[in-house]
Design an enzyme around this catalytic site. Structure first.
Site, PDB file in Angstrom:
ATOM      1  CG  ASP A 203      28.674  18.033 113.717  1.00 23.21           C
ATOM      2  OD1 ASP A 203      29.537  17.686 112.883  1.00 23.21           O
ATOM      3  OD2 ASP A 203      28.204  19.182 113.759  1.00 23.21           O
TER       4      ASP A 203
ATOM      5  CG  HIS B 297      31.597  19.851 110.825  1.00 22.29           C
ATOM      6  ND1 HIS B 297      30.382  19.771 111.479  1.00 22.29           N
ATOM      7  CD2 HIS B 297      31.505  20.926 110.009  1.00 22.29           C
ATOM      8  CE1 HIS B 297      29.593  20.756 111.080  1.00 22.29           C
ATOM      9  NE2 HIS B 297      30.250  21.466 110.185  1.00 22.29           N
TER      10      HIS B 297
ATOM     11  CB  SER C 158      28.908  24.394 110.402  1.00 16.45           C
ATOM     12  OG  SER C 158      28.162  23.539 109.586  1.00 16.45           O
TER      13      SER C 158
END
Length: 819
Positions: free
Chosen positions: A163, A236, A602
């Site tokens: 990620d 994220h 996600s």
């Protein structure tokens, strides 16, 4: 060219020089890109063994084989291309044998024809795809209790995250467990760099690496945010990691308000970080290098809330290098979970194609944050926005003004009226005396529609000019808009429905006096914004989220359906609180925040990853396919009202009866998945036989991608032993088979039943069976077409055990005419 000054200045020489210069410029004008290359030869993970745990990564044999593979990559490039004309970025050596290289399309064509080269694929780039969800999924009273509470839930399991990195100083990643982790099967490293000192790896974060060669090859990185270290400048990666494995009971505080306690699904699992995405760019080369390294390190679970931004162009979807790498990661014993994609609710929008990766779709929970707006006429209207009330109490009303009525005027004219004035983007456009202390109505217009306007600008305008609060209303020209609760630094509310916005505007106009030119001269309307930060737990849940990508799965750019169910399962992915990075490089509104409330597949993906870790901890001998089967066969297709799960449609607030192409097998149930009764298992060779049985694949392509010839094919692609049955076309009749294994510790008798898909009848043989512990049972499934409806219809097989196990196998079938 260095002797250019010595060339004679006659016309013929000038002409020759001009031609040379043009050809020289033309050669270097060809744009370079990253290409992913697979070559002949076994990768290290399967060199003499199919079990990566048996390979000693510190042995001389391993180091020697690594050097031989890397040298072979260099020899292929040096013998095919001019040295210095290309840039090798990575050697992939553990799960696949190949490399990533930065070169021109012409060079890539030349490389395709080189000896030992099997496959060359252009990099398709990559994109990014909780305080309550543990309770919503029943973990604290269920799985966590069985594993000794949150202090032991997930212990001994390493989850890898490919990620944007991680924020190591976040309390969700503090090492609260005083004992050394029992992860002898794992061998990682702690790479340091900006904002990521060696102390960042602390026992909770057991490894952290970063991969940037691809990003640096295709873009000029911004050193202020594109940190060359595992540090997460986006947020994220931190959000995903904490959702799966964040510590239990971490207070969620944003703008001084306490929203509850956050916990990961497996709060005692260990985290391995593989940063491959940057604020400026993400490349598949970096992602694939990260996956290869994660598999080599020995992660148990691999979480991919990222993926290619388009299907492969020159091969079937399942034979793209990204999917091939996931296949070999699974062969090496890694459970791979992938985001289904955020392109719903249109059909065939999934970006997870392969049966060896679990695709997570997203759904809502029953937690909402209801905002409210009180008008001076006593009407109370609903909206969205995580903010406090105006003046600290909603019953205190302030002057209400419309943005376009309070533009700065000089001598009766409007000299400073920037574009999209109604969207409150520019403080200089307004008359300060008219907006200070007022609630200002801003309108959704062109700027928000084309994504050049932002809520951050609205808030900055409100703060600069001293708004009491703001309202962003829907515009009838654009229709309703999707509104998500976002923390506002000032009182604010979003009104996403046109019908509600019209009520507000009607009241406003009734209370506003205008002169003969239509200019507002007196404002009598009033409004107050209520508390929007207190959660309410009510309503139907789960509902498949609008953005969540839908099936059916497909094999090519024409989206021809294939015999695999996608998505596999749904998990909470709507409005999830989790860790964040204060840098927040891609979302200025969240700058300075340690938590964020986000939606997307996600967010669903790490829920499945964390639950898979709990299952692996409880059943350490289970293979990835057994874990995937347990998750699928025990999922529920019913909501908290006992009705079939609904799905959000294209229209705002619209829903429809969902199908397996919306929710897969249903909502994950962690407690039931620990003890599923029966599982369906698939071996690596079965996946190859499946690929060989697909109508639109060919043996040469399969050999190029996997290194294995098609020596055996399934009689039908739908005969792959998945915990679901999907048939893209059945004419007249079809017999398929599933093989079931009893993973319980007692003999159990199962009765079979079927919910028949429309247009078919389904018969099961045997209709009942008794199965001993560790025993297997074949189940024949016969479809007979009664009506060729020409579209998919849905049903399920239900196996009901005498010891209260219930195993569900979804059916998705398209009955067609034989003519």
């Amino acid at each position: 060219m260095a002797n250019k000054a010595n060339i004679s200045a006659n016309s013929s020489s000038c002409a020759a020089l001009l031609v040379l210069a043009i050809s020289f410029i033309g050669c270097f004008a060809e744009e370079r890109d990253i290409y992913l290359v697979l070559i002949e030869g076994e990768p290290l993970a399967f060199h003499g063994s199919d079990d990566k745990r048996r390979f000693d990564l510190n042995s001389d044999a391993y180091k020697g084989q690594t050097k031989r593979l890397m040298d072979s990559h260099d020899r292929i490039l040096q013998s095919t291309l001019e040295i210095g004309s290309y840039n090798k970025l990575y050697s992939f050596k553990y799960t696949v044998n190949g490399f990533a290289v930065h070169l021109t399309p012409t060079q890539a064509k030349k490389l395709e024809n080189a000896p030992q080269v099997k496959l060359v694929e252009r990099d398709r780039r990559a994109k990014l795809m909780t305080s309550y969800t543990p309770q919503f999924l029943g973990l604290p009273q269920g799985v966590w209790t069985q594993r000794g509470g949150d202090k032991n839930a997930g212990e001994g399991i390493v989850i890898g995250f490919v990620d944007t990195g991680i924020n190591p100083s976040h309390p969700s990643f503090a090492n609260y467990n005083p004992f050394e982790p029992n992860i002898s099967h794992f061998s990682g490293d702690c790479e340091t760099g900006p904002r990521f000192p060696l102390s960042s790896c602390n026992g909770k974060i057991v490894s952290a690496r970063f991969f940037s060669a691809g990003a640096q090859a295709v873009a000029t990185l911004n050193t202020s945010v594109d940190f060359l270290s595992p540090f997460d400048a986006v947020g994220h990666g931190s959000h995903v990691a904490s959702t799966a494995a964040g510590n239990a009971g971490v207070p969620v505080v944003v703008d001084g308000f306490f929203y509850g306690l956050a916990s990961g699904m497996a709060p005692c699992a260990r985290i391995a970080v593989y940063k491959a995405m940057y604020p400026t760019v993400g490349t598949l080369a970096d992602v694939i290098a990260a996956i290869d390294q994660a598999t080599m390190d020995g992660v148990d679970i691999l979480t991919l809330s990222i993926g290619p931004d388009e299907p492969p162009r020159d091969t079937i979807t399942m034979l793209g290098i990204f999917d091939v790498l996931m296949l070999f990661a699974r062969r090496a014993g890694v459970f791979v979970v992938q985001a289904a994609g955020n392109q719903g609710p249109a059909p065939s929008t999934v970006v997870s194609y392969s049966p060896w990766a679990v695709a997570a779709a997203a759904c809502t929970t029953d937690r909402i944050y209801p905002g409210s707006l009180l008008l001076g006429n006593g009407l109370k209207l609903g909206g969205v926005g995580l903010s406090g009330p105006t003046c600290g109490r909603p019953l205190f009303l302030s002057k209400l003004v419309l943005a376009r009525d309070v533009i700065l005027r000089v001598n009766g004219t409007f000299p400073r009226t920037p574009q999209y004035i109604e969207e409150c983007q520019y403080p200089e456009a307004f008359e300060p005396s008219l907006v200070q202390g007022s609630v200002v109505i801003c309108t959704f217009s062109d700027g928000f529609y084309n994504q050049t306007s932002t809520l951050t600008a609205v808030i900055n305008t409100a703060i600069t000019l001293g708004f009491m609060g703001f309202i962003l209303i829907a515009n009838s020209h654009y229709g309703d808009f999707v509104a998500e609760p976002i923390p506002f630094a000032v009182p604010g509310i979003l009104i996403p429905k046109v019908s509600t916005s019209e009520i507000i505007l009607q009241y406003y106009e009734q209370q506003t006096h205008r002169d003969e030119r239509g200019v507002a001269i007196k404002f009598n309307a009033q409004a107050g914004i209520g508390e929007g930060r207190v959660a309410s737990f009510e309503g139907r849940a789960p509902i498949v989220s609008r953005f969540s990508s839908r099936g059916p799965d497909f094999t090519d750019l024409s989206r021809n359906p294939t015999d695999v169910l996608k998505p596999d399962v749904i998990a909470p992915g709507h409005q999830i609180w989790a860790a964040w990075s204060p840098v927040s490089a891609l979302d200025p509104m969240l700058t300075g925040c340690n938590f964020a409330l986000l939606s997307g597949t996600s967010m669903a993906t790490p829920h499945i990853a964390g639950i898979a870790a709990l299952i692996k901890q409880h059943n350490p001998s289970w293979t990835p396919t057994m874990i995937a089967s347990a998750i699928s066969s025990t999922a529920t297709k019913y909501d908290n009202y006992g009705q079939l799960i609904m799905a959000e449609g294209f229209e705002i607030t619209s829903t429809y009866n969902s199908t397996h192409f919306d929710f897969g097998s249903g909502l994950v149930s962690a407690t039931r998945a620990l003890d599923p009764g029966l599982v369906l298992s698939v071996e690596f060779e079965d996946y190859i036989s499946f690929l060989c049985s697909l109508a639109d694949s060919d043996p040469v392509s399969i050999k190029a991608a996997t290194g294995i010839w098609c020596n055996h094919s399934l009689s039908h692609p739908a005969n792959l032993n998945l915990p679901s049955v999907t048939v893209s076309a059945v004419a007249k009749s079809l017999i398929l088979q599933r093989s079931l294994k009893n993973v319980g510790n007692k003999t159990e008798t199962y009765l079979t039943s079927v919910v028949h898909p429309n247009g078919t009848t389904v018969s099961l043989y045997p209709p009942w069976f008794t199965i001993a512990p560790q025993g297997t049972q074949d189940l024949a499934i016969q479809f007979n077409v009664t009506q060729a409806i020409g579209d998919f219809s849905f049903g399920e097989i239900v196996l009901t055990g005498s010891l209260n196990h219930i195993v569900r196998i979804p059916l998705s079938v398209k009955p067609v005419s034989i003519f």
